[in-house]
Structure formats: structure tokens, C-alpha cells
Write a protein that holds these residues in place. Structure first.
Motif, short mmCIF file in Angstrom:
data_model
loop_
_atom_site.label_atom_id
_atom_site.label_comp_id
_atom_site.label_asym_id
_atom_site.label_seq_id
_atom_site.Cartn_x
_atom_site.Cartn_y
_atom_site.Cartn_z
N GLU A 37 34.56 -13.04 25.65
CA GLU A 37 33.66 -12.41 26.62
C GLU A 37 34.24 -12.46 28.03
O GLU A 37 34.13 -11.48 28.79
CB GLU A 37 32.29 -13.07 26.59
CG GLU A 37 31.28 -12.39 27.50
CD GLU A 37 29.90 -13.00 27.46
OE1 GLU A 37 28.95 -12.33 27.92
OE2 GLU A 37 29.77 -14.15 26.99
N LEU A 66 31.85 -21.33 19.88
CA LEU A 66 31.41 -20.92 21.22
C LEU A 66 32.60 -20.78 22.17
O LEU A 66 32.59 -19.90 23.05
CB LEU A 66 30.39 -21.91 21.78
CG LEU A 66 29.04 -21.91 21.07
CD1 LEU A 66 28.11 -22.95 21.69
CD2 LEU A 66 28.39 -20.53 21.12
N SER A 111 31.17 -25.96 18.65
CA SER A 111 31.89 -25.92 19.93
C SER A 111 33.09 -24.97 19.86
O SER A 111 33.38 -24.25 20.82
CB SER A 111 32.34 -27.32 20.33
OG SER A 111 33.19 -27.88 19.34
N ASP A 167 33.18 -17.40 24.14
CA ASP A 167 33.23 -17.40 25.61
C ASP A 167 34.54 -16.82 26.13
O ASP A 167 34.56 -16.09 27.12
CB ASP A 167 33.04 -18.82 26.14
CG ASP A 167 31.62 -19.34 25.98
OD1 ASP A 167 30.71 -18.51 25.77
OD2 ASP A 167 31.43 -20.57 26.05
N ARG A 177 23.14 -17.13 19.19
CA ARG A 177 22.34 -15.93 18.91
C ARG A 177 22.77 -14.73 19.75
O ARG A 177 22.37 -13.60 19.45
CB ARG A 177 20.86 -16.21 19.14
CG ARG A 177 20.18 -16.92 17.99
CD ARG A 177 18.67 -16.86 18.11
NE ARG A 177 18.21 -17.64 19.26
CZ ARG A 177 17.90 -18.94 19.21
NH1 ARG A 177 18.04 -19.60 18.07
NH2 ARG A 177 17.47 -19.57 20.27
N ARG A 178 23.57 -14.94 20.78
CA ARG A 178 24.06 -13.81 21.55
C ARG A 178 25.02 -12.97 20.71
O ARG A 178 25.23 -11.79 21.00
CB ARG A 178 24.76 -14.30 22.82
CG ARG A 178 23.83 -15.06 23.77
CD ARG A 178 24.55 -15.44 25.05
NE ARG A 178 24.96 -14.27 25.79
CZ ARG A 178 26.18 -14.07 26.29
NH1 ARG A 178 27.13 -15.00 26.09
NH2 ARG A 178 26.49 -12.98 26.94
N ALA A 198 20.02 -25.27 22.91
CA ALA A 198 20.90 -24.54 23.82
C ALA A 198 22.07 -23.92 23.06
O ALA A 198 22.46 -22.77 23.33
CB ALA A 198 21.40 -25.47 24.92
N THR A 199 22.64 -24.68 22.13
CA THR A 199 23.76 -24.16 21.34
C THR A 199 23.31 -22.99 20.48
O THR A 199 24.00 -21.96 20.40
CB THR A 199 24.34 -25.27 20.45
OG1 THR A 199 24.89 -26.30 21.29
CG2 THR A 199 25.43 -24.73 19.54
N LYS A 221 22.98 -19.82 22.50
CA LYS A 221 24.28 -19.21 22.77
C LYS A 221 24.82 -18.49 21.54
O LYS A 221 25.35 -17.37 21.64
CB LYS A 221 25.27 -20.27 23.25
CG LYS A 221 24.96 -20.85 24.62
CD LYS A 221 25.95 -21.95 24.99
CE LYS A 221 25.62 -22.58 26.32
NZ LYS A 221 26.57 -23.70 26.65
N VAL A 280 30.61 -9.52 23.98
CA VAL A 280 30.21 -10.61 23.09
C VAL A 280 30.56 -10.20 21.67
O VAL A 280 30.06 -9.19 21.17
CB VAL A 280 28.71 -10.92 23.19
CG1 VAL A 280 28.30 -12.00 22.20
CG2 VAL A 280 28.34 -11.34 24.61
#
Length: 292
Positions: free
Chosen positions: A159, A152, A149, A156, A192-193, A186-187, A190, A165
């Protein structure tokens, strides 16, 4: 990202000291292998250990002459800015190297606050001079005890404020491997971006009660269970032992990197980019703040 190509790595094992190229980040004439990238911090340059050439935050021409295409300087760590960052980047730009920054994200400071400090720094760096390079690469260096968390939230925030990114630098960390491999789909999508910048200095490091030694970059990818390939590999690190800087350089199988970078007289932290020079240019602009 593309799969590891063995031929360039075989060529990479031969080091030389060619003249700088003519465009930012281009490989010097007559050099071989995948693009080499040096990362530095306020601890650099390390102490002289042998005959050869040196460098400083004000002159990195020796790095360029030995084949480095890019330089990534530490912008900050856990709420504190790095005092040599701007000098290193200006020197790299003058030498024709691609400039980049990384920020060491730590658990004791809010991830968004650290992202804001990094973004403020990169915008200040952009305004600080007239750049030759097209962009400033942005990377997050994530502590081994960070939860997904926090990683990310940092990504975020960077970005949302830059449109970029960042690249994710991860240690060979048991705790990180456990938390990231066990994350939900889902995590992981994200995460992998962010392109994966791995750290592996020996084929037998990282062994413990939970994981065996990964052996090579693809073994480390398998243990993290997030990315399908790596973008940059930090194959050379430096430890402080017995009052001196000790180089730790991957030297096994086909990947027998030399202990020192070309004819430098001291250790450096070194990386290779998993692709061609043209792909490096594209990558740097995709994950970097435009400087022009």
C-alpha cells in the motif's frame, strides 16, 4: 462485500462456450452466473486429460470463450519470480479479460522484501505494453504458517508504494485460523481492509482435531473470525497425484461445480467473484494498479 446470492450460483452451474464480450472483463453474451476468474502459474497449463480445447500462456482465448472474466497470474513466490506471468497477462489482455497478479508470501523470506519484489514486478508489467484493461489486480497469497504481523507488513508495504490495498488469499489452514481468530481487535480491523479470497474445494475438507470441516464459504468465514463475507472463492484447485494433475472441485449441495471448466481439455484453478459484473469492474480498479 455483499452476501452470497443463491440465484446466480444456481445459474453458474450451467457452463457454455459463448463468444467473448467487447470490453475487458465483461461477461460473454449468453453466459450465466457470477463472474468467473482463472488463476495460473508457471505450472500451467496442466496436461491434457480429455477431448476439448486447450490454452497456453500465449493464447488464453479458450478461457475467455468459456466464460472467464479475469485471469490472475502468479508473479512470484518466496523471492523467486514466475517466468510465465507476463505472457499470461498479455494474452489475457488481448482476449478481453481483466488481468491480475498474486504473490505467494513465504515465511523464510522477509515479508517487506517480497512485497518490494511484487511491486517492482507490477510496475514493470505496467510499462511492458499498451494495455486494454484499466487496472492490474494485486493479491497476496499467504502461507499457512505466517504470523499476522508478516501479513500486515506485506500489506502495508504494498500500500505504501502503490496506494493499493492488496487482496488476501488464505488457505483452509488450521494454523492460520488459530492465529487470525485469536488476533486482537486492532489487528483484525487492519486485516479486514484486504478483501478475502478463500480456498475451499470440498464441503468435507479441512476437518481435524481443532476445527470441523467448514462445509461452505460462510463456515470458513466463521472459523477465521475476521471477515464478515468473502469476495472471491477458489472453488476449483488442482493436486499432483500419481503422476498427473487431479482436479479438486467443490461439488456439494447447491454448489455443484463441474469437474472441468466448460469444454477445456485439462484442469484449471477456478474462482467466482461474489457480485455482479459492474461490481467486479469497481473491485478490480479499487484493488488494482492503474494501467492507463
Amino acid at each position: 462485500m455483499r452476501r452470497l446470492i443463491i440465484a446466480p450460483l444456481l445459474c453458474l452451474l450451467s457452463q457454455c462456450a459463448p463468444r467473448p464480450g467487447s470490453t475487458p472483463g465483461s461477461l460473454p453474451p449468453h453466459s450465466w452466473g457470477m463472474p468467473q476468474i482463472i488463476n495460473v502459474s508457471a505450472y500451467d497449463p496442466k496436461e491434457k486429460q480429455r477431448a476439448g480445447v486447450g490454452f497456453s500462456e500465449h493464447n488464453v482465448s479458450a478461457l475467455r470463450a468459456n466464460g472467464a472474466s479475469g485471469l490472475i497470474a502468479r508473479a512470484g513466490k518466496g523471492g523467486n519470480l514466475d517466468e510465465k506471468c507476463a505472457s499470461f497477462l498479455a494474452s489475457a489482455d488481448r482476449a478481453g479479460m481483466l488481468p491480475g497478479v498474486y504473490y505467494r508470501v513465504q515465511k523464510h523470506v522477509d515479508a517487506v522484501a517480497q512485497a518490494d519484489q511484487l511491486v517492482n514486478r507490477v510496475h514493470a508489467l505496467k510499462r511492458s505494453r499498451s494495455w486494454n484493461a484499466p487496472s492490474l489486480l494485486i493479491c497476496g497469497d499467504f502461507d499457512g504458517n505466517l504470523p499476522p504481523s508478516s501479513i500486515l507488513r506485506f500489506m502495508d508495504r504494498v500500500e505504501s508504494r502503490t496506494g493499493i490495498v492488496p487482496v488476501a488469499y488464505l488457505e483452509n489452514s488450521t494454523q492460520l485460523k488459530q492465529t487470525l481468530s485469536g488476533a486482537d481487535a486492532a489487528t483484525k480491523a487492519k486485516l479486514r481492509r484486504m478483501p478475502y479470497w478463500l480456498a475451499l474445494y470440498a464441503h468435507d475438507c479441512g476437518a481435524g482435531p481443532v476445527y470441523p470441516a467448514p462445509g461452505n464459504p460462510h463456515g470458513l468465514i466463521h472459523q477465521y473470525q475476521v471477515w464478515s463475507d468473502w469476495t472471491m472463492w477458489q472453488y476449483g484447485g488442482v493436486d499432483w497425484q500419481r503422476g498427473r494433475s487431479m482436479p479438486k472441485v467443490y461439488h456439494h449441495g447447491l454448489h455443484r461445480f463441474p469437474l472441468y471448466f466448460g469444454n477445456l481439455d485439462r484442469p484449471t484453478e477456478r474462482n467466482v467473484f461474489n457480485g455482479s459484473h459492474a461490481e467486479l469492474q469497481t473491485f478490480w480498479q479499487r484493488h488494482g494498479l492503474p494501467l492507463r
